[in-house]
Write an enzyme that holds these catalytic residues in place. Structure first.
Site, PDB file in Angstrom:
ATOM      1  N   SER A 132       0.808  -0.830   0.039  1.00 52.83           N
ATOM      2  CA  SER A 132       0.195  -0.058  -0.380  1.00 52.83           C
ATOM      3  C   SER A 132       1.037   0.948   0.311  1.00 52.83           C
ATOM      4  CB  SER A 132      -0.970  -0.173   1.246  1.00 52.83           C
ATOM      5  OG  SER A 132      -1.764   0.807   0.788  1.00 52.83           O
ATOM      6  N   CYS A 133       0.519   2.014   0.559  1.00 56.38           N
ATOM      7  CA  CYS A 133       0.902   3.568   0.811  1.00 56.38           C
ATOM      8  C   CYS A 133       0.064   4.442   1.875  1.00 56.38           C
ATOM      9  CB  CYS A 133       0.579   4.286  -0.841  1.00 56.38           C
ATOM     10  SG  CYS A 133      -0.049   3.169  -2.348  1.00 56.38           S
ATOM     11  N   ASP A 134       1.417   5.039   1.894  1.00 58.08           N
ATOM     12  CA  ASP A 134       0.644   6.605   2.447  1.00 58.08           C
ATOM     13  C   ASP A 134       0.290   7.965   2.548  1.00 58.08           C
ATOM     14  OD1 ASP A 134       1.830   4.654   5.354  1.00 58.08           O
ATOM     15  OD2 ASP A 134       2.931   4.560   4.389  1.00 58.08           O
ATOM     16  N   GLU A 149      -5.571   4.206  -1.256  1.00 57.69           N
ATOM     17  CA  GLU A 149      -4.798   3.454  -0.531  1.00 57.69           C
ATOM     18  C   GLU A 149      -5.029   1.623  -0.809  1.00 57.69           C
ATOM     19  OE1 GLU A 149      -1.952   4.337   1.474  1.00 57.69           O
ATOM     20  OE2 GLU A 149      -1.999   6.444   1.256  1.00 57.69           O
TER      21      GLU A 149
END
Length: 415
Positions: free
Chosen positions: A7-9, A94
């Site tokens: 995923s990401c932030d 996300e």
């Protein structure tokens, strides 16, 4: 060994969280390690009534007018991991998994929804309504990476403009949203909206009650009701990043600047700057959105992996913006493996000029020292000009080619 989080932030700081009267947005895009992320610009455009637009997997009705956008996206797909439009709207998404099953059928990707929201929404709220309307009509689904092995997920979004931010979390076609008007906020690949719901799908609570996930009594918490009972390992492992991101934002609460946001995106101890065997931070973005509508917004992109060894290069919407081919990947048309059936049966080279130069530099013996030095030097030069513009000392239109100039300077350095 458990899988790493895929995923990401995303981060936002609104006054009084920011040092100046700016909204600051930031995102790291964590993707398969060898995936290339490009930065592309599309001008505003008018479209014939009744026309359609072909997204990654499906076509949807086209809007009669689309806004100018700048996007950072995996080069194989139509949508984007993050981006901004000419009205000062920024969106990032996300991956998330919920009690609602992921639909195996091809529909809109979350990344398609990011681009559609930016092209059609002139505020964060307007973009949210675009995304939820399309989500309810067309659903979300399809392969989220360029590989024959299936990998799909639902999405959460952070939508930001000059005045406010919205957190949008989805479960299939269902959704809930939280409005943020001040301070700092981050999201990662987990549900975070509790009872602070400001808008929601009209059937959200009825579905939850019919499924036996909610009794219908007491407060309704979206995250408590829709979070999976047995979340994937990647979601559990990402909690460290979410907690670390929250701590870093709180540490700088009241003094967040673009430089601070860049430092958060470069933080390896928290895992926010990812560099695992299979996944890494393949692209990063930071935006400055002044509350004053007469001052232009500034959007910084790396277009290369690992922000700790990449340069954030500024982009400003103006009448003189031109696409920068050095950060645009080759196109393969109907022969692209994402277009042929069955999909992803072969691979093509998507490396753009800056990506190739950056990767070559990383393999040199003194890459660590030299890249760190050039990151600091090039960024400091750009940030000085940006700060002068924001103070009104130079006009924003004078910086229309600044992104091109920075990319060109970076490539020449690597060579």
């Amino acid at each position: 060994m458990a899988e790493p989080p895929r995923s990401c932030d995303c981060f936002v700081s609104l006054p009084p969280g920011s040092k100046e009267d700016y909204v600051i947005f930031g995102k790291n895009s964590d993707r398969p390690r060898d995936e290339v992320q490009e930065v592309v610009y599309y001008p505003s455009s008018s479209h014939a009534p009744g026309s359609t637009v072909e997204c990654t997997y499906i076509s949807v009705p086209q809007a009669e007018h689309t806004h100018a956008v700048v996007l950072s996206r995996p080069a194989w797909l139509w949508g984007a991991e993050m981006g901004a439009n000419e009205h000062g709207v920024c969106i990032g998404n996300e991956a998330v998994w919920t009690k609602e099953p992921v639909d195996p059928e091809e529909a809109l990707l979350g990344m398609d929804l990011v681009r559609l929201g930016l092209e059609r929404g002139d505020s964060a709220w307007a973009a949210l309504k675009v995304i939820t309307g399309l989500l309810e009509q067309h659903g979300q689904g399809g392969a989220c990476r360029e590989a024959p092995e299936p990998f799909s997920y639902h999405n959460t979004f952070l939508l930001v403009d000059r005045q406010e931010a919205w957190v949008l979390e989805t479960a299939g076609k269902l959704w809930a949203a939280q409005k943020v008007t001040e301070g700092v906020k981050n999201i990662s690949n987990q549900l975070t909206i509790g009872t602070e719901i400001c808008a929601e799908h009209p059937e959200l609570r009825a579905v939850a009650q019919a499924q036996g996930w909610w009794s219908g009594e007491g407060d309704f918490s979206f995250s408590a009701v829709f979070s999976p009972d047995n979340p994937p390992a990647r979601m559990e492992m990402a909690k460290q990043r979410y907690t670390g991101g929250t701590a870093l934002l709180q540490q700088h609460n009241g003094s967040v600047t673009a430089e601070v946001m860049m430092s958060i995106l470069r933080d390896k101890a928290s895992g926010i700057c990812m560099d695992s065997e299979g996944f890494c931070t393949t692209g990063s973005m930071v935006s400055i959105l002044p509350r004053n509508p007469d001052v232009p917004c500034v959007h910084f992109f790396t277009a290369t992996p690992d922000p700790s060894r990449s340069v954030f290069k500024p982009f400003i919407f103006s009448e003189h913006v031109r696409p920068v081919s050095m950060v645009m990947s080759p196109q393969y048309g109907s022969d692209d493996p994402v277009r042929t059936q069955p999909r992803f049966q072969h691979q093509v080279d998507r490396k753009h000029e800056l990506y190739k130069a950056h990767q070559t530099a990383l393999t040199s013996p003194d890459a660590g020292v030299s890249l760190q030095e050039t990151v600091r030097y090039l960024e400091s030069q750009c940030l000085e000009e940006i700060e002068a513009m924001l103070r009104g000392e130079i006009q924003g239109q004078e910086l229309g080619d600044l992104f091109f100039d920075c990319v060109d300077a970076e490539i020449k350095f690597y060579q």
